[in-house]
Design a protein around this motif. Sequence first.
Motif, PDB file in Angstrom:
ATOM      1  N   ASP B 214       0.837  -1.197   0.000  1.00 51.13           N
ATOM      2  CA  ASP B 214       0.000   0.000   0.000  1.00 51.13           C
ATOM      3  C   ASP B 214       0.871   1.245   0.000  1.00 51.13           C
ATOM      4  OD1 ASP B 214      -2.713  -1.231   2.159  1.00 51.13           O
ATOM      5  OD2 ASP B 214      -2.321  -1.445  -0.005  1.00 51.13           O
ATOM      6  N   ARG B 215       1.879   1.219   0.823  1.00 54.09           N
ATOM      7  CA  ARG B 215       2.772   2.373   0.941  1.00 54.09           C
ATOM      8  C   ARG B 215       3.532   2.603  -0.358  1.00 54.09           C
ATOM      9  NH1 ARG B 215       8.082   3.054   3.811  1.00 54.09           N
ATOM     10  NH2 ARG B 215       8.326   5.267   3.390  1.00 54.09           N
ATOM     11  N   LEU B 216       4.012   1.508  -0.930  1.00 62.09           N
ATOM     12  CA  LEU B 216       4.755   1.607  -2.181  1.00 62.09           C
ATOM     13  C   LEU B 216       3.889   2.214  -3.272  1.00 62.09           C
ATOM     14  CD1 LEU B 216       7.223   0.969  -3.989  1.00 62.09           C
ATOM     15  CD2 LEU B 216       6.308  -1.343  -4.282  1.00 62.09           C
ATOM     16  N   VAL B 217       2.671   1.709  -3.372  1.00 61.31           N
ATOM     17  CA  VAL B 217       1.768   2.215  -4.411  1.00 61.31           C
ATOM     18  C   VAL B 217       1.452   3.698  -4.185  1.00 61.31           C
ATOM     19  CG1 VAL B 217      -0.563   1.999  -5.348  1.00 61.31           C
ATOM     20  CG2 VAL B 217       0.811  -0.055  -4.950  1.00 61.31           C
ATOM     21  N   SER B 218       1.266   4.081  -2.945  1.00 56.96           N
ATOM     22  CA  SER B 218       1.020   5.505  -2.641  1.00 56.96           C
ATOM     23  C   SER B 218       2.173   6.380  -3.107  1.00 56.96           C
ATOM     24  CB  SER B 218       0.850   5.731  -1.134  1.00 56.96           C
ATOM     25  OG  SER B 218      -0.199   4.964  -0.641  1.00 56.96           O
ATOM     26  N   GLU B 219       3.381   5.955  -2.787  1.00 58.25           N
ATOM     27  CA  GLU B 219       4.551   6.737  -3.204  1.00 58.25           C
ATOM     28  C   GLU B 219       4.670   6.783  -4.722  1.00 58.25           C
ATOM     29  OE1 GLU B 219       6.452   8.606  -1.538  1.00 58.25           O
ATOM     30  OE2 GLU B 219       5.970   8.020   0.521  1.00 58.25           O
ATOM     31  N   LEU B 220       4.365   5.661  -5.363  1.00 67.85           N
ATOM     32  CA  LEU B 220       4.433   5.656  -6.816  1.00 67.85           C
ATOM     33  C   LEU B 220       3.372   6.570  -7.416  1.00 67.85           C
ATOM     34  CD1 LEU B 220       5.100   1.852  -7.413  1.00 67.85           C
ATOM     35  CD2 LEU B 220       6.710   3.730  -7.738  1.00 67.85           C
ATOM     36  N   ASP B 221       2.211   6.564  -6.812  1.00 66.07           N
ATOM     37  CA  ASP B 221       1.164   7.493  -7.248  1.00 66.07           C
ATOM     38  C   ASP B 221       1.661   8.930  -7.109  1.00 66.07           C
ATOM     39  OD1 ASP B 221      -1.759   5.640  -6.069  1.00 66.07           O
ATOM     40  OD2 ASP B 221      -0.885   5.840  -8.084  1.00 66.07           O
ATOM     41  N   ALA B 222       2.272   9.218  -5.950  1.00 61.00           N
ATOM     42  CA  ALA B 222       2.721  10.571  -5.661  1.00 61.00           C
ATOM     43  C   ALA B 222       3.771  11.041  -6.655  1.00 61.00           C
ATOM     44  CB  ALA B 222       3.258  10.659  -4.238  1.00 61.00           C
ATOM     45  N   CYS B 223       4.567  10.136  -7.156  1.00 64.31           N
ATOM     46  CA  CYS B 223       5.592  10.583  -8.106  1.00 64.31           C
ATOM     47  C   CYS B 223       5.142  10.388  -9.541  1.00 64.31           C
ATOM     48  CB  CYS B 223       6.925   9.907  -7.834  1.00 64.31           C
ATOM     49  SG  CYS B 223       6.959   8.173  -8.289  1.00 64.31           S
ATOM     50  N   GLY B 224       3.890  10.031  -9.743  1.00 63.59           N
ATOM     51  CA  GLY B 224       3.350   9.996 -11.095  1.00 63.59           C
ATOM     52  C   GLY B 224       3.651   8.726 -11.868  1.00 63.59           C
ATOM     53  N   PHE B 225       4.265   7.736 -11.219  1.00 56.26           N
ATOM     54  CA  PHE B 225       4.632   6.517 -11.946  1.00 56.26           C
ATOM     55  C   PHE B 225       3.413   5.801 -12.478  1.00 56.26           C
ATOM     56  CE2 PHE B 225       6.825   2.846 -13.197  1.00 56.26           C
ATOM     57  CZ  PHE B 225       6.298   1.715 -12.602  1.00 56.26           C
ATOM     58  N   LEU B 226       2.363   5.824 -11.699  1.00 55.82           N
ATOM     59  CA  LEU B 226       1.189   5.060 -12.096  1.00 55.82           C
ATOM     60  C   LEU B 226       0.138   5.955 -12.766  1.00 55.82           C
ATOM     61  CD1 LEU B 226       0.885   2.942  -8.821  1.00 55.82           C
ATOM     62  CD2 LEU B 226       1.768   2.173 -11.032  1.00 55.82           C
ATOM     63  N   GLU B 227       0.604   7.026 -13.381  1.00 56.86           N
ATOM     64  CA  GLU B 227      -0.316   8.040 -13.913  1.00 56.86           C
ATOM     65  C   GLU B 227      -1.272   7.535 -14.965  1.00 56.86           C
ATOM     66  OE1 GLU B 227       1.828  12.363 -13.463  1.00 56.86           O
ATOM     67  OE2 GLU B 227       1.981  11.252 -15.366  1.00 56.86           O
ATOM     68  N   THR B 228      -0.763   6.656 -15.813  1.00 57.93           N
ATOM     69  CA  THR B 228      -1.600   6.205 -16.929  1.00 57.93           C
ATOM     70  C   THR B 228      -2.753   5.386 -16.377  1.00 57.93           C
ATOM     71  OG1 THR B 228       0.533   5.907 -17.993  1.00 57.93           O
ATOM     72  CG2 THR B 228      -1.414   5.328 -19.268  1.00 57.93           C
ATOM     73  N   ALA B 229      -3.916   6.018 -16.231  1.00 58.64           N
ATOM     74  CA  ALA B 229      -5.020   5.466 -15.444  1.00 58.64           C
ATOM     75  C   ALA B 229      -5.419   4.066 -15.880  1.00 58.64           C
ATOM     76  CB  ALA B 229      -6.206   6.394 -15.500  1.00 58.64           C
ATOM     77  N   HIS B 230      -5.541   3.853 -17.206  1.00 62.15           N
ATOM     78  CA  HIS B 230      -6.069   2.553 -17.634  1.00 62.15           C
ATOM     79  C   HIS B 230      -5.056   1.435 -17.401  1.00 62.15           C
ATOM     80  CE1 HIS B 230      -3.784   3.702 -21.200  1.00 62.15           C
ATOM     81  NE2 HIS B 230      -3.781   2.420 -21.558  1.00 62.15           N
ATOM     82  N   LYS B 231      -3.781   1.818 -17.222  1.00 66.18           N
ATOM     83  CA  LYS B 231      -2.791   0.765 -16.978  1.00 66.18           C
ATOM     84  C   LYS B 231      -2.547   0.533 -15.494  1.00 66.18           C
ATOM     85  CE  LYS B 231      -0.247   0.992 -21.286  1.00 66.18           C
ATOM     86  NZ  LYS B 231       1.047   0.970 -21.935  1.00 66.18           N
TER      87      LYS B 231
END
Lengths: 283, 283
Positions: B214-231
Amino acid sequence: MGSGEIPFPSLASLTGREGGADLAAPPGESPVVVLVRPQMAENIGAAARAMANGGLFHLRLVAPRDGWPQAVAWRMASGADRILDAAEVFPDIPSAVADCHRVMGTCPRPRHVIIETLTARAAAGDLRAINAEGQRAAILFGPERAGLTADDLACCDTLIRYPLNPAHMSLNLAQAVMILAYEWWTAEEPTPARVFVTNETHVATKGSLEAFLDRLVSELDACGFLETAHKRPLMVRNLRHWFLRGQVTEQELRTLHGVVTELARGRMVRGRKPDPTPPWADE
Amino acid sequence: MGSGEIPFPSLASLTGREGGADLAAPPGESPVVVLVRPQMAENIGAAARAMANGGLFHLRLVAPRDGWPQAVAWRMASGADRILDAAEVFPDIPSAVADCHRVMGTCPRPRHVIIETLTARAAAGDLRAINAEGQRAAILFGPERAGLTADDLACCDTLIRYPLNPAHMSLNLAQAVMILAYEWWTAEEPTPARVFVTNETHVATKGSLEAFLDRLVSELDACGFLETAHKRPLMVRNLRHWFLRGQVTEQELRTLHGVVTELARGRMVRGRKPDPTPPWADE
């Protein structure tokens, strides 16, 4: 990465050393044996010989102490020259296993890490499955005295531990390779666990055996061997047990008939009294 | 003979050589290894070493080519001295196996006779049973090049054939002994086929792993890594698959938390834009 892909990224992509291993045979044929820092070239030759016996053909050497090639290895190889001819040399483990999907390391003692540890037999089963799936596996063997270090084992996803006599574990390098090669081979070897070899031999039928026994008992009766009436059934049964337990070829049975004939003839020719009851008839 | 007794009469009683073998250990302890006409003393030493690894202790030599003792054997024995010290020498096979109830002979090729032929693994199973019944068994190994002759094998009630690569069978004497000793040992070895070694290590619970993810995903969200919504769902699932497939220790998990913290802090300190999407995120 799609789901189902092996989680460990290609080591080649991590080290930047793509294309480290130029295989002579297609992947999935048999696992690669990797000798890490082998000390004596004789042992490399002996290891190649052990590999050939078990159907392992791919040999890689990591930083062999005395360099490579070494002529003495071929002298120990006893026909496994092709394996030595094709052996490849690498400076370290990562480059040696760059093209592999699985890396198993042999070690004599349990390690204080979480890693799946297999017996040689279980490893061979896994290696067969890995092979059938078209994946390439490498098996690491450490230097003769010290074995693989903790850093070496950190390159492995699985460990292999041979169960052997803890009071005396002195497997040399070639023997360690031999055992794994043997397990690899027998994991898919169709030879039945036990057979009776009957090439070109004709087994006599039970009917023929009974006929022989009848004849033997008649002759023994005639010479007084079975005279002691109350013991006769037991002695006859013993003879039958012994004789019928095994299998007899037709040729052997003819021989046995001949023996009975000759003994009986000898008795009649000599006209003597039957010999005294032999010790083993005394029950 | 009572029913159930082994049909082969004691060879000692046939040859008149009673008491040929003066055993150092009680019967039923482990099978006797008999080297028939061994050629090189080094191989005798290597065979003793192989025996020790697999828990075989009784060695007998039949007509060793260079006589006995031979100092070079001890040099090859690597701690199996006791076996060599206790090795007994005999002039022929019958005297060497006079006190045995079962005699198995190793041979590489099928013989044109009726005799039960076992794989090494099946033989080991039988030898364990024979041993448990208090019977003594001997296993014959032939000379280095020629192997056992037909006459030698006629002293055996069972043959052992190792299933190995017919295109390259070059097992040396010590290796042949090694394989049998290994099968003998593993026939009663309790080591499980596969284990995870968890000495002194604490495996993190799935709850702890989920918290980390959960923490990892939050940080990745915060830095835009997971930006591409559909992916995003696919990438998150890949991370979960990979991470949750293995086991992680509590110590390792603390380290991973530290990694995430440091990476996140570094990004904020440097105040830079997030790095371009890495290649592996591109699916």
